[in-house]
Motif scaffolding. Structure first.
Motif, PDB file in Angstrom:
ATOM      1  N   MET A   1       0.842  -1.183   0.000  1.00 16.10           N
ATOM      2  CA  MET A   1       0.000   0.000   0.000  1.00 16.10           C
ATOM      3  C   MET A   1       0.881   1.238   0.000  1.00 16.10           C
ATOM      4  SD  MET A   1      -2.670   1.697   0.110  1.00 16.10           S
ATOM      5  CE  MET A   1      -4.249   1.548   0.827  1.00 16.10           C
ATOM      6  N   ILE A   2       0.511   2.224  -0.755  1.00 16.79           N
ATOM      7  CA  ILE A   2       1.238   3.484  -0.784  1.00 16.79           C
ATOM      8  C   ILE A   2       0.851   4.280   0.455  1.00 16.79           C
ATOM      9  CG2 ILE A   2       1.575   5.645  -2.039  1.00 16.79           C
ATOM     10  CD1 ILE A   2       0.762   4.146  -4.569  1.00 16.79           C
ATOM     11  N   GLN A   3       1.820   4.675   1.234  1.00 19.34           N
ATOM     12  CA  GLN A   3       1.552   5.461   2.429  1.00 19.34           C
ATOM     13  C   GLN A   3       1.403   6.932   2.050  1.00 19.34           C
ATOM     14  OE1 GLN A   3       0.927   4.089   5.394  1.00 19.34           O
ATOM     15  NE2 GLN A   3       1.138   2.182   4.274  1.00 19.34           N
ATOM     16  N   PRO A   4       0.464   7.642   2.677  1.00 18.43           N
ATOM     17  CA  PRO A   4       0.243   9.043   2.312  1.00 18.43           C
ATOM     18  C   PRO A   4       1.501   9.903   2.324  1.00 18.43           C
ATOM     19  CG  PRO A   4      -1.518   8.267   3.731  1.00 18.43           C
ATOM     20  CD  PRO A   4      -0.485   7.163   3.665  1.00 18.43           C
ATOM     21  N   ASP A  60      -4.348  -2.412  -3.018  1.00 14.17           N
ATOM     22  CA  ASP A  60      -3.392  -3.498  -2.796  1.00 14.17           C
ATOM     23  C   ASP A  60      -2.058  -3.230  -3.490  1.00 14.17           C
ATOM     24  OD1 ASP A  60      -5.223  -5.005  -1.300  1.00 14.17           O
ATOM     25  OD2 ASP A  60      -6.077  -5.924  -3.087  1.00 14.17           O
ATOM     26  N   ALA A  61      -1.758  -1.972  -3.765  1.00 16.43           N
ATOM     27  CA  ALA A  61      -0.527  -1.633  -4.491  1.00 16.43           C
ATOM     28  C   ALA A  61       0.705  -1.984  -3.663  1.00 16.43           C
ATOM     29  CB  ALA A  61      -0.509  -0.160  -4.846  1.00 16.43           C
ATOM     30  N   VAL A  62       1.757  -2.394  -4.371  1.00 17.40           N
ATOM     31  CA  VAL A  62       3.046  -2.698  -3.765  1.00 17.40           C
ATOM     32  C   VAL A  62       4.061  -1.771  -4.410  1.00 17.40           C
ATOM     33  CG1 VAL A  62       4.839  -4.445  -3.478  1.00 17.40           C
ATOM     34  CG2 VAL A  62       2.427  -5.107  -3.404  1.00 17.40           C
ATOM     35  N   VAL A  63       4.824  -1.079  -3.585  1.00  9.77           N
ATOM     36  CA  VAL A  63       5.819  -0.137  -4.086  1.00  9.77           C
ATOM     37  C   VAL A  63       7.181  -0.795  -4.041  1.00  9.77           C
ATOM     38  CG1 VAL A  63       6.880   2.117  -3.701  1.00  9.77           C
ATOM     39  CG2 VAL A  63       4.433   1.799  -3.286  1.00  9.77           C
ATOM     40  N   GLY A  64       7.898  -0.729  -5.164  1.00  8.00           N
ATOM     41  CA  GLY A  64       9.249  -1.271  -5.239  1.00  8.00           C
ATOM     42  C   GLY A  64      10.185  -0.204  -5.756  1.00  8.00           C
ATOM     43  N   PRO A  65      11.449  -0.538  -5.934  1.00  9.93           N
ATOM     44  CA  PRO A  65      12.401   0.463  -6.434  1.00  9.93           C
ATOM     45  C   PRO A  65      12.084   0.825  -7.884  1.00  9.93           C
ATOM     46  CG  PRO A  65      13.452  -1.681  -6.207  1.00  9.93           C
ATOM     47  CD  PRO A  65      12.066  -1.812  -5.671  1.00  9.93           C
ATOM     48  N   LYS A  69       3.389  -1.567  -8.240  1.00 10.15           N
ATOM     49  CA  LYS A  69       2.687  -2.723  -8.803  1.00 10.15           C
ATOM     50  C   LYS A  69       1.251  -2.726  -8.300  1.00 10.15           C
ATOM     51  CE  LYS A  69       4.669  -6.754  -9.172  1.00 10.15           C
ATOM     52  NZ  LYS A  69       5.233  -8.091  -8.856  1.00 10.15           N
ATOM     53  N   VAL A  70       0.293  -2.763  -9.240  1.00 10.19           N
ATOM     54  CA  VAL A  70      -1.122  -2.811  -8.900  1.00 10.19           C
ATOM     55  C   VAL A  70      -1.633  -4.233  -9.119  1.00 10.19           C
ATOM     56  CG1 VAL A  70      -1.529  -0.369  -9.372  1.00 10.19           C
ATOM     57  CG2 VAL A  70      -1.813  -2.030 -11.218  1.00 10.19           C
ATOM     58  N   SER A  71      -2.746  -4.556  -8.482  1.00  9.61           N
ATOM     59  CA  SER A  71      -3.255  -5.925  -8.547  1.00  9.61           C
ATOM     60  C   SER A  71      -4.321  -6.099  -9.636  1.00  9.61           C
ATOM     61  CB  SER A  71      -3.806  -6.344  -7.185  1.00  9.61           C
ATOM     62  OG  SER A  71      -4.840  -5.468  -6.794  1.00  9.61           O
ATOM     63  N   TYR A  72      -4.143  -5.411 -10.759  1.00  3.72           N
ATOM     64  CA  TYR A  72      -5.074  -5.494 -11.884  1.00  3.72           C
ATOM     65  C   TYR A  72      -4.279  -5.724 -13.160  1.00  3.72           C
ATOM     66  CZ  TYR A  72      -8.189  -3.548  -8.445  1.00  3.72           C
ATOM     67  OH  TYR A  72      -8.916  -3.357  -7.304  1.00  3.72           O
ATOM     68  N   THR A  73      -4.895  -6.394 -14.136  1.00  2.00           N
ATOM     69  CA  THR A  73      -4.198  -6.664 -15.386  1.00  2.00           C
ATOM     70  C   THR A  73      -4.042  -5.396 -16.210  1.00  2.00           C
ATOM     71  OG1 THR A  73      -6.216  -7.159 -16.620  1.00  2.00           O
ATOM     72  CG2 THR A  73      -5.133  -9.016 -15.483  1.00  2.00           C
ATOM     73  N   ARG A  74      -3.019  -5.392 -17.007  1.00  2.00           N
ATOM     74  CA  ARG A  74      -2.754  -4.250 -17.873  1.00  2.00           C
ATOM     75  C   ARG A  74      -3.935  -3.963 -18.797  1.00  2.00           C
ATOM     76  NH1 ARG A  74       2.445  -4.051 -21.810  1.00  2.00           N
ATOM     77  NH2 ARG A  74       1.081  -4.079 -23.604  1.00  2.00           N
TER      78      ARG A  74
END
Length: 118
Positions: A1-4, A60-65, A69-74
Motif C-alpha cells: 500500500m502506498i503510504q500518504p 493493494d498496491a506494492v511499491v518497489g524500487p 505494482k497494482v493488482s489489476y491486469t494491464r
C-alpha cells in the motif's frame, strides 16, 4: 500500500500489473475524502503525442524500487475510464471508475466527491 507521506516520491514511477508488465507512469494519487487514504491513481498511458490518464485502484498496491505494482491486469487498466492529461475528473464520472473495477461506489461526505487529487 502506498503510504500518504510517500505519495510525492512515487510520482513519475512506472506502474506495472500483476505480471510486471508496464502499464504507464504514475501521474497522481486520489485519496478518499472520507478518510484521506489513497484510493486511486492516475496512470499516464498512450503515445507520446496522445497521452491520456486512466484510473486504477491502489488498495493493494506494492511499491518497489522504481515501480508501483497494482493488482489489476494491464488490459483491464487500459480499458478504464480516462481523462485528457489536462482535464479534471467530473464528480459524476467517479462512479464509472469504481464500477469498472467491480467496486462499490458511495459519494463522499454530504453527497460530495469521494475522490480528491493529491
Amino acid at each position: 500500500m502506498i503510504q500518504p507521506a510517500d505519495i510525492r516520491e512515487w510520482r513519475d514511477q512506472d506502474v506495472v500489473d500483476e505480471q510486471g508488465r508496464k502499464i504507464g507512469v504514475l501521474e497522481a494519487i486520489y485519496v478518499a475524502t472520507s478518510n484521506d487514504e489513497p484510493a486511486m491513481a492516475t496512470v499516464r498511458t498512450g503515445l507520446p503525442t496522445r497521452h491520456r490518464l486512466v484510473f486504477v485502484p491502489v488498495d493493494d498496491a506494492v511499491v518497489g524500487p522504481g515501480y508501483v505494482k497494482v493488482s489489476y491486469t494491464r488490459s483491464l487498466v487500459k480499458k478504464a475510464p480516462s481523462l485528457g492529461v489536462d482535464d479534471v475528473l467530473p464528480a459524476e464520472q467517479e462512479g464509472a471508475i469504481f464500477q469498472h473495477y467491480g467496486k462499490t461506489y458511495q459519494s463522499g461526505p454530504g453527497g460530495g466527491r469521494q475522490l480528491a487529487r493529491r
